[in-house]
Each structure stands twice: as C-alpha cells, then as structure tokens.
Write a protein that holds these residues in place. Structure first.
Motif, short mmCIF file in Angstrom:
data_model
loop_
_atom_site.label_atom_id
_atom_site.label_comp_id
_atom_site.label_asym_id
_atom_site.label_seq_id
_atom_site.Cartn_x
_atom_site.Cartn_y
_atom_site.Cartn_z
N VAL A 4 0.81 -1.22 0.00
CA VAL A 4 0.00 0.00 0.00
C VAL A 4 0.84 1.27 0.00
CG1 VAL A 4 -2.00 -1.08 1.07
CG2 VAL A 4 -0.21 -0.10 2.52
N TYR A 47 3.05 4.09 -1.89
CA TYR A 47 3.25 4.69 -3.21
C TYR A 47 4.73 4.91 -3.53
CZ TYR A 47 -1.72 5.78 -3.76
OH TYR A 47 -3.08 5.69 -3.93
N PRO A 81 1.98 3.42 -8.96
CA PRO A 81 0.86 4.04 -8.23
C PRO A 81 -0.49 3.40 -8.52
CG PRO A 81 2.32 5.72 -9.12
CD PRO A 81 2.78 4.42 -9.69
N ALA A 82 -0.67 2.91 -9.74
CA ALA A 82 -1.94 2.28 -10.08
C ALA A 82 -2.14 1.00 -9.26
CB ALA A 82 -2.00 1.97 -11.57
N THR A 140 -0.69 0.35 -6.31
CA THR A 140 -0.87 0.77 -4.92
C THR A 140 -2.31 1.22 -4.68
OG1 THR A 140 1.44 1.45 -4.70
CG2 THR A 140 -0.12 2.38 -3.13
N SER A 141 -2.85 2.01 -5.59
CA SER A 141 -4.23 2.47 -5.44
C SER A 141 -5.21 1.29 -5.44
CB SER A 141 -4.58 3.44 -6.57
OG SER A 141 -3.83 4.63 -6.46
N GLU A 142 -4.96 0.32 -6.31
CA GLU A 142 -5.84 -0.85 -6.34
C GLU A 142 -5.73 -1.64 -5.04
OE1 GLU A 142 -6.92 -4.75 -9.12
OE2 GLU A 142 -5.56 -3.19 -9.88
N ASN A 143 -4.52 -1.78 -4.53
CA ASN A 143 -4.33 -2.49 -3.26
C ASN A 143 -5.05 -1.79 -2.11
OD1 ASN A 143 -2.80 -4.61 -4.30
ND2 ASN A 143 -0.86 -3.53 -3.98
N ARG A 144 -4.96 -0.47 -2.09
CA ARG A 144 -5.65 0.28 -1.03
C ARG A 144 -7.17 0.09 -1.13
NH1 ARG A 144 -2.81 5.76 0.94
NH2 ARG A 144 -0.68 4.97 1.15
N ALA A 145 -7.67 0.09 -2.35
CA ALA A 145 -9.11 -0.13 -2.54
C ALA A 145 -9.51 -1.53 -2.08
CB ALA A 145 -9.47 0.08 -4.00
N ARG A 204 -14.39 6.02 3.06
CA ARG A 204 -13.36 6.94 2.57
C ARG A 204 -12.08 6.73 3.39
NH1 ARG A 204 -13.44 12.23 0.28
NH2 ARG A 204 -11.27 12.80 -0.16
N ASP A 238 -5.69 12.45 -0.87
CA ASP A 238 -4.49 11.73 -0.50
C ASP A 238 -3.25 12.59 -0.68
OD1 ASP A 238 -3.47 9.14 0.46
OD2 ASP A 238 -2.42 9.08 -1.46
#
Length: 254
Positions: free
Chosen positions: A35, A37, A42-43, A45-50, A61, A82
């Motif tokens: 998670v 960046y 970054p794409a 990481t963003s997917e993992n955070r989601a 949120r 973010d």
C-alpha cells in the motif's frame, strides 16, 4: 482477488482489520497487497488500497497521513485528498463512513475504539513514536472527541517481535534512562546488543495510560515473509524495496 484481514474481538464494535501482504496485485519483491506509493506502480498501490478498504468497510473513505515517526495526531473532521494528507503518525475521528489507516513494515500499528462514545483511532508506533508518546497523544485526541480512557480498547497489530529485533547498547540505554523498569523489554544478546520487545513496550504504555482493555496479536512481521512486509528483513537481504501493509478501523454508518 480479496485482501485478508486479521481482526481482534476487543475491536468488534467497529469495522477493522490488520492486513498483511496477502491478496494484492503488486509483483516482484513487493508481491501482494503493498500500500506504499513510494516504491511501487501508483496504479497498483491504489488498487491495493481499494482492496484493503473493501475487505474492512466497503464504500468507506480512506484517510491516511504522511508518517514521520512522530507523536503527532490529526483529528479527521473533513476528509482530505491523499495528496494533501498531513504529516503525522496517528489519526482519530468520530465520523462514520471514514476508515483510518496506518502503514507499517515492522513498526507497530495500534487500533483504538471507544464503542460507547463512537470514537476511533489508529497509530503508527515505531520505536521513536512509541518512545515519544504517540499512543498517549492518540488517547488525548480521542478524549477531546468525548472518549473515556477506561472505555477504550486498543490492540497492537503485527510488528517485529523481540526474537527478531536486535538493537545496540545505545538504544537500550535510551529506554532505561526514560524509566529503569523498561529493562523488562530487553533480553541480552551478543556483546553490546540486546533484543527489544516493541509489542510489549507499546502494550505497557497503553496500560499505564489507563486504557481499559489492551490486546496484542503476537504476529512477527520479520519472520513471516509470506504474510507480512518487513523493512528489517528486506534490509538484511539487501533487497531494493520492502513494501508496507496497512491497518484499518472505521465506524459503520448507522
């Protein structure tokens, strides 16, 4: 692909989870649910955070901070982007639908809940933050929102265990000068070194601060490569990156 979250019964009054590296989309040395960046696409990481949020409180949120190994705490009243996240190492809120997250890779994540007051917190407690009182500051910030220390449950999540955390004599001296009884968190190692119990130290700080219930998961990030990211393990192996896992807590909307 779904993320895997560890939970603790003391926090059952809130949506929460201590996530490791299982269930993510990152590859290579960072394979899994990274998670951070700073080392990854970054794409991804963003997917993992989601994926992490979906595993704990779908639709919430996510709020994180730019962690600096401090004792600074931020109260989340209005969500921020973010890119605008504040420099701090703990967050508190009383707002449903917001999930607080802290990133770790051997440091101790601590999740807090006062179910009666409807107040939560999350702290990143590396040795520096723990030593300078990040958990105490988190409790103060929760109290400002109406929480009571006797009603707070706090759980220390996956972190580096004593058997994996060798430190030098100067490190140990710093803690003994803070309080001689801190000797109990050190076990003698090789000459000029000792093994430090970060998890036990953080839990003790919580109990001494008047927290009503304190739990520990007892999971060693260093020793479990398939389950957790570890800064120290990656450093010992001279790997180019080490990744981060996230621990989350949120109040469910009514």
């Amino acid at each position: 692909m779904s993320a895997h979250a560890l939970t603790h019964p003391l926090l059952n009054g809130a949506a929460h989870g201590f996530l490791g590296r299982r269930g993510g989309v990152s590859t290579g040395d960072l394979a899994g649910l990274n998670v951070s960046y700073s080392e990854d696409d970054p794409a991804l990481t963003s997917e993992n955070r989601a994926l992490a949020v979906e595993a704990v409180l779908p639709g919430a949120r996510l709020q994180t901070c730019y962690q600096i190994h401090s004792a600074d705490v931020v109260t989340v009243s209005e969500p921020w982007a973010d890119a605008d996240r504040p420099r701090a190492d703990a967050l508190v809120t009383d707002r449903p639908g917001v999930v607080l997250g802290v990133l770790t890779a051997d440091c101790a994540p601590v999740l807090f809940l006062d179910a009666q007051a409807g107040v939560i917190g999350a702290a990143h407690a590396g040795w520096k933050g723990a030593f300078t009182g990040v958990t105490d500051a988190t409790l103060d910030a929760m109290q400002a929102l109406g929480a009571a220390r006797a009603n707070i449950a706090a759980v220390v999540g996956p972190c580096i265990a004593q058997k994996s955390y060798e430190v030098d004599a100067g490190f140990e001296t710093r803690f003994l000068e803070q309080a001689p009884e801190n000797e109990r968190f050190f076990r003698a190692g090789s000459e000029g070194h000792a093994w430090f119990d970060l998890e036990g130290y953080v839990a003790s700080r919580l109990r001494d601060a008047g927290v009503g219930k304190v739990g520990m998961l007892g999971e060693d990030t260093y020793a479990q490569e398939a389950r957790f990211y570890s800064f120290r393990r990656a450093t010992h192996r001279k790997e180019p990156g080490y990744g981060r896992q996230i621990s989350l807590i949120g109040l469910r909307p009514a």
